[in-house]
Enzyme design. Structure first.
Site, PDB file in Angstrom:
ATOM      1  CG  ASP A   5      -1.786   1.197   1.356  1.00 11.56           C
ATOM      2  OD1 ASP A   5      -1.897   1.946   0.356  1.00 11.56           O
ATOM      3  OD2 ASP A   5      -2.334   1.416   2.444  1.00 11.56           O
ATOM      4  CG  ASP A  31      -2.762  -6.754  18.663  1.00  8.35           C
ATOM      5  OD1 ASP A  31      -1.890  -7.411  18.053  1.00  8.35           O
ATOM      6  OD2 ASP A  31      -3.934  -6.668  18.258  1.00  8.35           O
ATOM      7  CG  ASP A  80      -5.245  -9.606  17.624  1.00  2.00           C
ATOM      8  OD1 ASP A  80      -5.785  -8.694  18.287  1.00  2.00           O
ATOM      9  OD2 ASP A  80      -4.598  -9.399  16.590  1.00  2.00           O
ATOM     10  CG  ASP A 113       3.491 -16.521  17.825  1.00  2.00           C
ATOM     11  OD1 ASP A 113       3.353 -15.810  16.803  1.00  2.00           O
ATOM     12  OD2 ASP A 113       2.530 -16.825  18.566  1.00  2.00           O
ATOM     13  CG  ASP A 121       4.722   8.234  38.257  1.00  2.00           C
ATOM     14  OD1 ASP A 121       4.607   9.150  37.410  1.00  2.00           O
ATOM     15  OD2 ASP A 121       4.816   8.435  39.478  1.00  2.00           O
ATOM     16  CG  ASP A 128      -7.412  -4.837  17.252  1.00  2.00           C
ATOM     17  OD1 ASP A 128      -6.399  -5.428  16.808  1.00  2.00           O
ATOM     18  OD2 ASP A 128      -8.455  -4.726  16.609  1.00  2.00           O
ATOM     19  CG  PHE A 173       6.380   6.643  31.299  1.00  2.00           C
ATOM     20  CD1 PHE A 173       7.758   6.887  31.305  1.00  2.00           C
ATOM     21  CD2 PHE A 173       5.920   5.573  30.548  1.00  2.00           C
ATOM     22  CE1 PHE A 173       8.645   6.107  30.582  1.00  2.00           C
ATOM     23  CE2 PHE A 173       6.797   4.779  29.815  1.00  2.00           C
ATOM     24  CZ  PHE A 173       8.166   5.046  29.837  1.00  2.00           C
ATOM     25  CG  LEU A 229       6.658  10.161  28.185  1.00  2.00           C
ATOM     26  CD1 LEU A 229       7.619  10.819  27.204  1.00  2.00           C
ATOM     27  CD2 LEU A 229       6.722   8.639  28.043  1.00  2.00           C
ATOM     28  CD  GLU A 230       2.530  14.309  31.035  1.00  2.00           C
ATOM     29  OE1 GLU A 230       1.477  14.525  30.411  1.00  2.00           O
ATOM     30  OE2 GLU A 230       2.678  13.338  31.806  1.00  2.00           O
ATOM     31  CG  HIS A 265       7.695  12.666  37.859  1.00  2.00           C
ATOM     32  ND1 HIS A 265       6.763  11.780  38.308  1.00  2.00           N
ATOM     33  CD2 HIS A 265       8.892  12.029  37.946  1.00  2.00           C
ATOM     34  CE1 HIS A 265       7.359  10.645  38.678  1.00  2.00           C
ATOM     35  NE2 HIS A 265       8.648  10.780  38.473  1.00  2.00           N
ATOM     36  CG  ASP A 308       3.265  14.694  36.423  1.00  2.00           C
ATOM     37  OD1 ASP A 308       4.254  14.870  37.184  1.00  2.00           O
ATOM     38  OD2 ASP A 308       2.493  13.720  36.517  1.00  2.00           O
ATOM     39  CB  CYS A 329       1.020  11.426  40.464  1.00  2.00           C
ATOM     40  SG  CYS A 329       1.976  12.931  40.350  1.00  2.00           S
TER      41      CYS A 329
END
Lengths: 666, 666
Positions: free
Chosen positions: B122, B155, B157, B168, B350, B388, B408, B411-412, B471, B473, B648
């Site tokens: 594609d 993911d 499924d 795998d 976090d 998904d 995290f 992390l923003e 952090h 945040d 947080c």
């Protein structure tokens, strides 16, 4: 856009701040304004330049011009033109007014001291440090590009040292220092500023294993150097004497660019404010300087040769003597690798590749040691590495054995080319890899990654695995030419060889034999007629020709060559004993050593016609019109029968390009 | 320029070759010419198009037009318009002439069979495979860009599977297949061509650990999938049934881009000629198709929230209930992580960051699991990963302990911005790192490298190490806004807080106390007058303000913000017990959860004036004009005293951007 620093004001008490020369201070006019205030005016001492910038329409202010409306779009910036002599030398006062009032409702006074902080290096690539450079955090390519260059200090200037100069944290000699790039930190301003501010030089974790920085202390004769950054040291508190303006550092690179390292390295000089012993320091300003580590650059056959290397092994005295003669004609230094150093390994082309590394202030050769590691394993490190002669290697992890494709006969470089508008002023690297379907050897990823990461000689993958030994130098070479692109690509050609032999047969020379006068292995056809009649040899060579043509198509496309740029050199191949891959049927003429106009070509022992080898005659006919001198060297029993020829058994160090790598656009 | 293949001619016997549709055959006119020949002419069957291109002047050829002079600049190219029905269907004949002769001295006849070989995906990014695409080996960014996209099939499924689907070498379900990109190999031409030619699909060693390719066999219901490339398989001999034109493959990505992986992956379909069983196959043609692995994309506060996560721990029922109410207002799914899964770890912000990955045919959310690994360690893998819903992690080597900066909350991502002409339509990632001089914690290089390698949300480094927890945040947030850039940056501001308190004091409310009605720790000043008079608290907050202002300057520069885009949220900080870093003095209001227009803000417990908390009132005054609804949530004892607040303690999954990442130019 100059760096801007936003600074708060206070209407409670006069405050002080630093202004860094070359940047702008932005005043927080609104933040300090009393809620009742609607307008403000500005008064400042003469040493300050200030400007007021606002997005909203000019309002109708009738009292005292200039007075501005207070709103968040107003932007007041302050600059100064030179470092202050004394602290708090200049002063700016913002007066806030209520609507229609002449008397300010509050005043904010800010004292300003200007200091110069600049971390500089040779960003103009002139060989000298550029003071007060701009945009030092950007590194750009090309003739108009800017940004400083760092050398990997991979030579060994100190006699008797165990390792390369960048493998320790010492700067021992002037020779060593000259391989490093100079970096100067200017910190100019009143001494008291530097008493309550800390100046630090720092790098991030990413740089830690890639650089070494030395601080130059003391005067002239008594100078000594302290290792201050890298190898675990991420920041250095700069010790500044009273009235000291400049601190001089020397920087060395520890690693060449590679798959996980672009070559760019950032150094930062930061000023931290220490208001109070009980409170941590707050950052005020950072100046960032980016270096690029110089790549390792290969040298094509068209560059002037400096020295020729050959191994002395049992029984190859004649070969050594012939190469010595050739080197002397080409005015090259002739270097013999003796038996105790080569340990019966004659393939000096395969163990190493000569190249160089270059900064505006310094250039030196660097030998790239292959992971092949046979008898010659220790030679590059023990005998080539030395003062102003660098060394780099890529070894495989112990669980992986190198393949024959890891030998550097499989690593060549084209002369400069231009390909559909894109310039490759340093040529393009050529490596041989496998083609899936038949075999599965390959040049190691670790070597390929290194070559790609150098960026300036964008590698081309050819298919060499159809050959038993599997090296690109078995089917191609480049020779200098006075016309066209300045070179010709020589390709081994079975078709050209059969065509030549058939012509000779038609001319009545079918009985002329190959390999006259030498002992040849059993079973090889040897008269022209026999060779032509050998159906299986024909089929085999058609296959080899297809493999070479596959590469010819790639080379034409990737180097933008036309047929006029290519010369087909007659050559036959035969299957190896497994009948799975190809070996040269007679000494492989493209496997030549090129020393300026002198070509050392494997003597093919072709059929003698009219007292002359018809293969040699053909090659002379093809190459001599280019002003080249063909010297045929007998390597039959000492190299050819062992599956290599003249190129495999020699190595050449050449002059660097006059073109500087940073002037290209990769 | 179409791919050219050079093909040799023979005057001895008629030869055959393949022509690949869409390429050009170049005939080696000169190579086959007898040495006596000086000119040639061409005759060809009607199905062939040929053209003669020469650089030299047209010469005076009087006999039969068109006839051309033989020289190396002449270039004869042949093309065909459709695959052949039968082998050797078309024929071209080159006749060679001596000077002034009518009778050819030799003829070369070449039979040509046209086949179509095309490896397609594609590349137009439409969700469907583009047949016979051009320039498939280039991948370009932007709305006019071309090139196919591959998802990391991360993911799970299959219910009950142990690991992600790409761990795998099986393709088990349609759901799994739909996460993969379709790749179609067209091989169209006479069957006998494919009997003496081998078609192979191959990748290089570089791709081996980054892709899985499945071959789709059988019809409809009975379809099954065979793992043919990747994880040790570098080439696959394509099994082609009689008259089969297309072979369908499904491709999954195994790895996201990272420091040593740009995201580009090349697949090759090659045709090899097998002339003879005794001779290896020679390559004839390769078609190369490049995919880019889709990056992991973060979602800023301005995107619509889908679900809100919170931990249920001892004693936080009220908090959970309040967040549930907020989520319900914002029409979000509300997900509780129960005690047995959080193991007393309430800091769900976090442990993980929600993002997504996207291809034209499929988009799914992906949780990024931080190396923090406290009580919530297993939650993302065990409870978030699913059908998904992808999963990616970056763990540190066992000898390295994560620092608080690896959480995290540090992390923003900003909303979309345009910075001096450069668009960031997916915003820019914000991470907190250290500033040398004071502390030495940092976000791990392994996490930073991953974030940088995603390329589409170019990270900005802020200084967060001045905070005890460290952090980003803790001092910033983004809220949606109907005007200007579509958002405001909220910054915690000690200056704004002192200014507010001072105004309240001036208005006669100096005795109003903070923390009314809650048990507060010893030693905290609590009336407005006491707070203002606390010199050491003032000094400390001036330091904190400088650290925030340092970040403000970076944010203004890197996101191109003006003061109008920033709102200062009153906030005080106090030193931690070591007096070396900062903690929020009262619940940290910028540490809010943003759900559309609903803001869940830590209840600050500010001084009550006229029956209302003056801090809440100020924040409402600042934010409500933007159409935002401020909901203050009491997190004092359950979160704030443990060094975190609402942000947080929550996490939000949001809708992906409607903007497709491949339409940007990073």
């Amino acid at each position: 856009m100059p760096n801007q620093r936003w600074v708060r004001l206070s209407t409670e008490k006069a405050t002080s701040t630093l202004h860094i020369l070359g940047t702008e201070l932005c005043l927080d006019i609104c933040g300090a304004a009393p809620s009742a205030a609607t307008t403000f005016d500005i008064w400042a001492t003469l040493g300050l330049n200030f400007s007021v910038d606002r997005n909203t329409e000019e309002s109708n202010l009738s009292f005292y011009a200039p007075r501005w409306e207070l709103d968040k779009t107003v932007k007041v910036t302050v600059t100064m033109d030179a470092p202050s002599i004394e602290a708090d030398e200049e002063k700016i006062r913002i007066s806030y007014y209520k609507e229609n009032s002449k008397i300010p409702v509050a005043k904010a006074i800010l004292h300003i001291t200007c200091v110069e902080i600049s971390l500089d290096a040779d960003i103009n690539r002139s060989g000298m440090v550029t003071r007060r450079g701009k945009q030092k955090s950007q590194w750009t390519w090309g003739p108009d590009g800017r940004g400083a260059v760092l050398l990997v200090n991979c030579d060994r200037d100190t006699p008797g040292a165990e390792k390369e100069d960048n493998k320790d944290t010492e700067l021992k000699s002037d020779l060593d220092r000259k391989d490093m790039s100079c970096m100067i930190l200017t910190a100019h301003g009143p001494n008291e500023v530097f008493q309550n501010h800390q100046l630090i030089l720092h790098i991030s974790e990413v740089e830690d294993d890639k650089v070494g920085v030395f601080y130059s202390q003391g005067e002239m004769e008594k100078k000594h150097y302290k290792h201050v950054l890298g190898s675990g040291k991420l920041s250095y508190k700069v010790e500044r004497d009273l009235d000291q303006v400049e601190s001089v550092f020397y920087v060395e690179g520890l690693k060449f660019p590679d798959i996980d390292f672009s070559g760019l390295l950032a150094f930062h000089a930061s000023l931290l404010e220490s208001t109070n012993k009980e409170i941590p320091q707050a950052p005020i300003f950072t100046d960032t300087l980016v270096f690029r580590v110089a790549p390792w650059v290969m040298t094509p056959n068209t560059l002037q040769p400096i020295s020729v290397y050959v191994c002395s092994v049992d029984g190859n005295d004649d070969f050594v003597a012939e190469v010595r003669k050739l080197a002397s004609k080409a005015r090259c230094k002739f270097i013999i690798c003796p038996p105790e150093e080569n340990r019966m390994d004659r393939w000096i082309q395969d163990e190493m590749e000569f190249g160089y590394t270059q900064a505006p202030h310094k250039t030196f050769p660097v030998v790239f040691d292959s992971p092949r590691n046979r008898g010659l394993k220790d030679f590059p490190f023990k005998k080539v590495l030395g003062p102003d002669f660098g060394y780099v290697q890529r070894d495989l992890p112990p669980e992986i054995s190198p393949s024959s494709l890891d030998s550097f006969g499989n690593l060549e470089v084209s002369p400069p080319v231009k390909v559909r508008g894109k310039e490759y002023p340093l040529g393009r690297i050529l490596i041989g890899t496998y083609f899936p379907g038949n075999f599965n050897r390959n040049m190691s990823k670790i070597v390929q990654d290194f070559l790609h990461a150098q960026v300036v000689q964008s590698p081309i993958e050819l298919h060499s695995d159809w050959l038993l030994v599997g090296h690109v130098d078995e089917f191609l070479s480049f020779v200098p030419a006075p016309d066209q692109k300045g070179f010709r690509l020589l390709l081994a050609s079975p078709s050209a060889c059969f065509k030549l032999l058939k012509e000779k047969e038609e001319q009545g020379h079918g009985a002329a034999k190959m390999f006259e006068g030498i002992e040849f292995p059993e079973g090889k056809a040897h008269s022209i007629t026999e060779i032509i009649a050998d159906r299986s040899l024909r089929n085999w060579n058609e296959y080899c020709q297809k493999c070479i043509d596959w590469n010819r198509n790639i080379l034409k496309r990737e180097l933008d060559l036309t047929e006029k740029d290519i010369i087909d050199i007659p050559q036959l191949f035969s299957p190896d004993s497994q009948k799975s891959s190809a070996v040269a049927y007679f000494p492989d003429m493209v496997n030549m050593v090129v020393l300026g106009k002198y070509l050392g070509i494997p003597k093919p022992f072709g059929p003698i016609i009219d007292g002359q080898c018809c293969l040699e005659k053909e090659v002379r006919h093809l190459l001599e019109p280019l002003g080249l001198s063909c010297i045929f060297i007998d390597d039959y029993s000492t190299y050819h029968l062992l599956r290599g020829d003249v190129h495999c058994g020699t190595n050449v160090r050449r002059k660097p390009f006059s073109f500087k790598w940073w002037n290209m656009s990769p």
